[in-house]
Scaffold this active site. Structure first.
Site: not given
Length: 106
Positions: A78, A80, A82
């Site tokens: 998650h 990474q 973003h």
């Protein structure tokens, strides 16, 4: 690397890219209003946040390269995601600032 340390780094990533994203959005808003000094300042602040996020990411990469086992973590995936999305958004924000500058020059 233990689970708690991995979670901490993941949260650092998410926090830094969240802040960067807010700065990029603000840059676009300032540029739309013709406030280009403020827009550039927001871009600079956002990029500083991205650098901090990259530092967290580099810590993870360094640990894995040195042989530490990095357990799979959905939270890290998650984070990474973003980071990559925010980097792309940053490129678009910089382009929006350039375009608004041209529009305001008329």
């Amino acid at each position: 690397m233990d689970r708690q340390e991995l979670q901490s780094i993941s949260f650092q990533l998410v926090a830094n890219v969240g802040e960067a994203s807010a700065h990029f959005s603000s840059a676009i808003n300032h540029a739309r209003d013709g406030e280009f000094d403020e827009a550039e300042s927001e871009i600079t602040s956002a990029n500083e946040c991205i650098v901090r996020a990259h530092e967290s990411q580099t810590d993870l990469l360094r640990a894995e390269v040195s042989g530490e086992e990095i357990e799979f973590s959905l939270l890290l995936v998650h984070a990474q995601d973003h980071l990559m999305t925010t980097i792309t958004f940053g490129r678009l924000a910089e382009e929006f600032v350039r375009l608004y500058r041209e529009v305001h020059r008329g």
